[in-house]
Write an enzyme that holds these catalytic residues in place. Sequence first.
Site, PDB file in Angstrom:
ATOM      1  N   ARG A  13      -5.505  27.005 -14.958  1.00 42.41           N
ATOM      2  CA  ARG A  13      -5.376  25.905 -14.002  1.00 42.41           C
ATOM      3  C   ARG A  13      -5.837  26.294 -12.610  1.00 42.41           C
ATOM      4  O   ARG A  13      -6.505  25.512 -11.917  1.00 42.41           O
ATOM      5  CB  ARG A  13      -3.928  25.401 -13.977  1.00 42.41           C
ATOM      6  CG  ARG A  13      -3.629  24.281 -12.990  1.00 42.41           C
ATOM      7  CD  ARG A  13      -4.704  23.207 -12.900  1.00 42.41           C
ATOM      8  NE  ARG A  13      -5.075  22.628 -14.176  1.00 42.41           N
ATOM      9  CZ  ARG A  13      -6.166  21.893 -14.351  1.00 42.41           C
ATOM     10  NH1 ARG A  13      -7.010  21.671 -13.339  1.00 42.41           N
ATOM     11  NH2 ARG A  13      -6.448  21.398 -15.542  1.00 42.41           N
ATOM     12  N   LYS A  38     -11.460  20.665   9.692  1.00 41.31           N
ATOM     13  CA  LYS A  38     -10.557  19.775   8.952  1.00 41.31           C
ATOM     14  C   LYS A  38     -10.545  20.173   7.485  1.00 41.31           C
ATOM     15  O   LYS A  38     -11.030  19.477   6.600  1.00 41.31           O
ATOM     16  CB  LYS A  38     -10.983  18.322   9.129  1.00 41.31           C
ATOM     17  CG  LYS A  38     -10.836  17.834  10.568  1.00 41.31           C
ATOM     18  CD  LYS A  38     -11.307  16.402  10.744  1.00 41.31           C
ATOM     19  CE  LYS A  38     -11.155  15.954  12.193  1.00 41.31           C
ATOM     20  NZ  LYS A  38     -11.643  14.579  12.425  1.00 41.31           N
ATOM     21  N   LYS A  42     -12.819  20.723  24.215  1.00 46.56           N
ATOM     22  CA  LYS A  42     -12.611  19.358  23.739  1.00 46.56           C
ATOM     23  C   LYS A  42     -11.891  18.507  24.789  1.00 46.56           C
ATOM     24  O   LYS A  42     -11.554  19.004  25.868  1.00 46.56           O
ATOM     25  CB  LYS A  42     -11.835  19.394  22.418  1.00 46.56           C
ATOM     26  CG  LYS A  42     -12.603  20.125  21.304  1.00 46.56           C
ATOM     27  CD  LYS A  42     -11.772  20.300  20.056  1.00 46.56           C
ATOM     28  CE  LYS A  42     -11.539  18.987  19.338  1.00 46.56           C
ATOM     29  NZ  LYS A  42     -12.773  18.447  18.735  1.00 46.56           N
ATOM     30  N   GLU A  47     -17.399  18.981  24.128  1.00 49.47           N
ATOM     31  CA  GLU A  47     -17.297  17.633  23.584  1.00 49.47           C
ATOM     32  C   GLU A  47     -17.327  16.630  24.736  1.00 49.47           C
ATOM     33  O   GLU A  47     -16.545  16.724  25.683  1.00 49.47           O
ATOM     34  CB  GLU A  47     -15.985  17.511  22.803  1.00 49.47           C
ATOM     35  CG  GLU A  47     -15.711  16.144  22.233  1.00 49.47           C
ATOM     36  CD  GLU A  47     -14.346  16.094  21.559  1.00 49.47           C
ATOM     37  OE1 GLU A  47     -14.232  16.600  20.436  1.00 49.47           O
ATOM     38  OE2 GLU A  47     -13.395  15.582  22.196  1.00 49.47           O
ATOM     39  N   ASP A  82     -19.266  12.834  20.938  1.00 50.65           N
ATOM     40  CA  ASP A  82     -18.134  12.460  20.093  1.00 50.65           C
ATOM     41  C   ASP A  82     -17.891  10.959  20.100  1.00 50.65           C
ATOM     42  O   ASP A  82     -17.821  10.329  21.166  1.00 50.65           O
ATOM     43  CB  ASP A  82     -16.884  13.191  20.571  1.00 50.65           C
ATOM     44  CG  ASP A  82     -15.706  13.014  19.628  1.00 50.65           C
ATOM     45  OD1 ASP A  82     -15.900  13.190  18.412  1.00 50.65           O
ATOM     46  OD2 ASP A  82     -14.609  12.703  20.111  1.00 50.65           O
TER      47      ASP A  82
END
Length: 284
Positions: free
Chosen positions: A91, A128, A160, A188, A209
Amino acid sequence: MIPIDHLLGFIEEDAPWGDVTSDAVIPDVVCRAEVHAKAAGTIAGLAEARALFEHYGVAVRQRIADGKSVSPGEALLELEGSAKAILLVERTALNIIGRMSGIATKTRSCVETVRTVSPHVRVAATRKTCPGLRVLDKKAVELGGGDPHRFTLSDMVLIKDNHLAVVPLPEAIRKARAGSLYRTIEVEVESPGDAVLAAEAGADIVLLDNMSPAEVRGAILALEEVGLRQQIIVEVSGGVTGATLAAYAGTGADAVSMGALTHSVENFDVSLTILKGVQSFRLE
C-alpha cells in the site's frame, strides 16, 4: 533518489507493530507479483517503490523509467520475494506511485499546453505541498517536465505581501541584498508600478500575483518602457488553472507557477497483483 530512511518512515507509519494480518494468515513463502498502471499518464515514484521493496529483500525488475508515458494495463514493476514483505510494502508503494504519478501527469499536461503557446515559458510548482511529502511532490513535478521552484524558505528570498505590510518594498530588497550577494531575490507585486519599483530596487525576479493576463501584459510593457525587462525574470502566479494557463503563457512572462500541481492531486490508479504458478524471473 529520496533517502531510504525517509521512505521507511512511511512504512513505520503504516505498520508500527508489523502487518498483523499477513503475520497471522500468510505462510513464509516466496511469490511473484506485478504492479500495473490502470490509467494513461506520466509515471513517477517507481524508483521509490523499488527502493522500499528491495530494502525488505524483494527482487524487483523495473519495466519502465520514471517520467515516461504509460498506458492502462502496462506492467511497471515485477516483484519476487517473501509474500509477507510484498504485502507489507504494497500500500505504501502504491500510494507513492499514485500520488507522484498524479502530479507528474498533471504537470506534463500543463507543460504541453504552455509549449503550444510559448515553448520557452516554464511551468513551476509552489510550496503548496503536503507536509512531509514535499521532496516527493517536487520530484514528481520535475519528472513531469516542470520546474520545482524553491524547496524551502531557506533556498532563496521571496518577499511577499505580508513582508511588505511590515517593510516598504525598496527597503525590503535593500536589506535582502545586504544579507547576501549570492541569494536570488524575488518580489511579489500586484501592480505594474510595483513591478517597476521592484526591478529598479534590484530584484532578480518579479512575481506578478493575482493579475489577469491583460494586467500581466501591462506590467511587462511597463518594464519594457523603462528598459528593465531584459534584466529581470517575470513570473506569474495566483489562481492559475488549466483553463487560464494558455492565456498566461501568451503574455510574455518567463514562468507560470501553479499551486494546483501539488495542492489538489488526482491520484493515478495503479494496482499490485500476486501471481500464481509462474516461473521465477530470476531464472529467466
